[in-house]
Design a protein around this motif. Structure first.
Motif, mmCIF file in Angstrom:
data_model
loop_
_atom_site.group_PDB
_atom_site.id
_atom_site.type_symbol
_atom_site.label_atom_id
_atom_site.label_comp_id
_atom_site.label_asym_id
_atom_site.label_seq_id
_atom_site.Cartn_x
_atom_site.Cartn_y
_atom_site.Cartn_z
ATOM 1 N N GLY A 6 0.786 -1.228 0.000
ATOM 2 C CA GLY A 6 0.000 0.000 0.000
ATOM 3 C C GLY A 6 0.818 1.277 0.000
ATOM 4 N N THR A 7 2.122 1.192 0.211
ATOM 5 C CA THR A 7 2.955 2.402 0.178
ATOM 6 C C THR A 7 3.215 2.807 -1.269
ATOM 7 O OG1 THR A 7 5.013 1.127 0.282
ATOM 8 C CG2 THR A 7 4.079 1.868 2.383
ATOM 9 N N TRP A 8 3.516 4.078 -1.438
ATOM 10 C CA TRP A 8 3.727 4.620 -2.778
ATOM 11 C C TRP A 8 5.210 4.831 -3.046
ATOM 12 C CZ3 TRP A 8 -0.031 4.835 -6.314
ATOM 13 C CH2 TRP A 8 -1.355 4.748 -5.862
ATOM 14 N N ILE A 9 5.607 4.575 -4.285
ATOM 15 C CA ILE A 9 6.966 4.832 -4.750
ATOM 16 C C ILE A 9 6.880 6.036 -5.687
ATOM 17 C CG2 ILE A 9 8.917 3.947 -6.073
ATOM 18 C CD1 ILE A 9 7.867 1.119 -5.426
ATOM 19 N N ASP A 10 7.680 7.069 -5.419
ATOM 20 C CA ASP A 10 7.694 8.233 -6.304
ATOM 21 C C ASP A 10 8.418 7.886 -7.607
ATOM 22 O OD1 ASP A 10 6.355 9.833 -4.509
ATOM 23 O OD2 ASP A 10 8.185 10.662 -3.637
ATOM 24 N N ALA A 11 7.829 8.272 -8.702
ATOM 25 C CA ALA A 11 8.467 8.121 -10.011
ATOM 26 C C ALA A 11 9.084 9.477 -10.341
ATOM 27 C CB ALA A 11 7.451 7.713 -11.066
ATOM 28 N N VAL A 12 10.306 9.660 -9.911
ATOM 29 C CA VAL A 12 11.005 10.931 -10.116
ATOM 30 C C VAL A 12 11.318 11.077 -11.601
ATOM 31 C CG1 VAL A 12 13.039 12.262 -9.477
ATOM 32 C CG2 VAL A 12 11.975 10.752 -7.801
ATOM 33 N N PRO A 13 10.969 12.226 -12.203
ATOM 34 C CA PRO A 13 11.227 12.410 -13.632
ATOM 35 C C PRO A 13 12.714 12.276 -13.970
ATOM 36 C CG PRO A 13 9.818 14.154 -12.780
ATOM 37 C CD PRO A 13 10.319 13.384 -11.599
ATOM 38 N N VAL A 14 12.975 11.547 -15.038
ATOM 39 C CA VAL A 14 14.335 11.390 -15.553
ATOM 40 C C VAL A 14 14.350 12.042 -16.924
ATOM 41 C CG1 VAL A 14 16.094 9.735 -16.288
ATOM 42 C CG2 VAL A 14 14.650 9.225 -14.292
ATOM 43 N N PRO A 15 15.166 13.068 -17.125
ATOM 44 C CA PRO A 15 15.196 13.757 -18.427
ATOM 45 C C PRO A 15 15.406 12.791 -19.590
ATOM 46 C CG PRO A 15 16.537 14.929 -16.816
ATOM 47 C CD PRO A 15 16.146 13.614 -16.182
ATOM 48 N N GLY A 16 14.576 12.941 -20.605
ATOM 49 C CA GLY A 16 14.682 12.109 -21.798
ATOM 50 C C GLY A 16 14.121 10.709 -21.656
ATOM 51 N N ALA A 36 -0.815 -5.179 -13.286
ATOM 52 C CA ALA A 36 -1.196 -3.849 -13.762
ATOM 53 C C ALA A 36 -0.745 -2.813 -12.730
ATOM 54 C CB ALA A 36 -2.710 -3.772 -13.979
ATOM 55 N N THR A 37 -0.179 -1.741 -13.215
ATOM 56 C CA THR A 37 0.387 -0.718 -12.344
ATOM 57 C C THR A 37 -0.705 0.105 -11.671
ATOM 58 O OG1 THR A 37 2.227 -0.552 -13.904
ATOM 59 C CG2 THR A 37 2.029 1.188 -12.262
ATOM 60 N N GLN A 38 -0.720 0.099 -10.340
ATOM 61 C CA GLN A 38 -1.567 1.027 -9.584
ATOM 62 C C GLN A 38 -0.772 2.323 -9.502
ATOM 63 O OE1 GLN A 38 -4.651 0.497 -8.412
ATOM 64 N NE2 GLN A 38 -4.640 -1.592 -9.173
ATOM 65 N N HIS A 39 -1.333 3.395 -10.009
ATOM 66 C CA HIS A 39 -0.565 4.632 -10.030
ATOM 67 C C HIS A 39 -1.472 5.823 -9.761
ATOM 68 C CE1 HIS A 39 -2.228 4.129 -14.039
ATOM 69 N NE2 HIS A 39 -2.119 5.433 -14.203
ATOM 70 N N ARG A 40 -0.842 6.937 -9.449
ATOM 71 C CA ARG A 40 -1.555 8.193 -9.234
ATOM 72 C C ARG A 40 -0.656 9.309 -9.755
ATOM 73 N NH1 ARG A 40 -0.765 9.006 -2.686
ATOM 74 N NH2 ARG A 40 1.484 9.069 -2.775
#
Length: 124
Positions: A6-16, A36-40
């Motif tokens: 139930g914890t969230w992992i941040d998808a930090v933007p990676v340039p390109g 299937a990816t649970q995302h927000r």
């Protein structure tokens, strides 16, 4: 992305870089080996721009997704398809899409598809 606990992992933007989420049909095809990816989406601070271009690729609405023959090693790692009464994963793509649309847009569903929504609610 949400972990199984139930914890969230941040998808930090990676340039390109591009981010791809695994969808429900791939979960069905791999018998749950891939989930299937649970995302927000977290909105950026005011004044900061965020660009997102979603692209959904799916089969014809009348297609039925059949399980892939996975190598034995992967089959043993499969956790099975998610079993959630509020979000059933259906192998018939069109049926799965309608369930997703009804769940994602409840006010539209109530206004235009109230009979379908009522049947869905009664079937739970």
């Amino acid at each position: 992305m949400q972990r199984e606990d139930g914890t969230w992992i941040d998808a930090v933007p990676v340039p390109g870089a591009f981010v791809f989420n695994i969808g429900e049909m791939l979960e069905i095809a791999t018998q749950g080996y891939l989930k299937a990816t649970q995302h927000r989406v977290v909105s950026p601070q005011p004044g900061v721009h965020r660009y997102s271009i979603p692209f959904f690729l799916g089969p014809r609405l009348d297609a039925v997704v059949k399980p892939l023959q996975l190598p034995p090693k992967l089959t043993t790692l499969s956790r099975g398809v998610t079993d959630d009464p509020d979000n059933p994963l259906l192998a018939a793509f069109g049926e799965n899409a309608v369930v997703g649309w009804l769940r994602s847009h409840p006010r539209v569903a109530e206004g235009w598809w109230s009979d379908v929504q009522a049947k869905r609610e009664a079937g739970r």
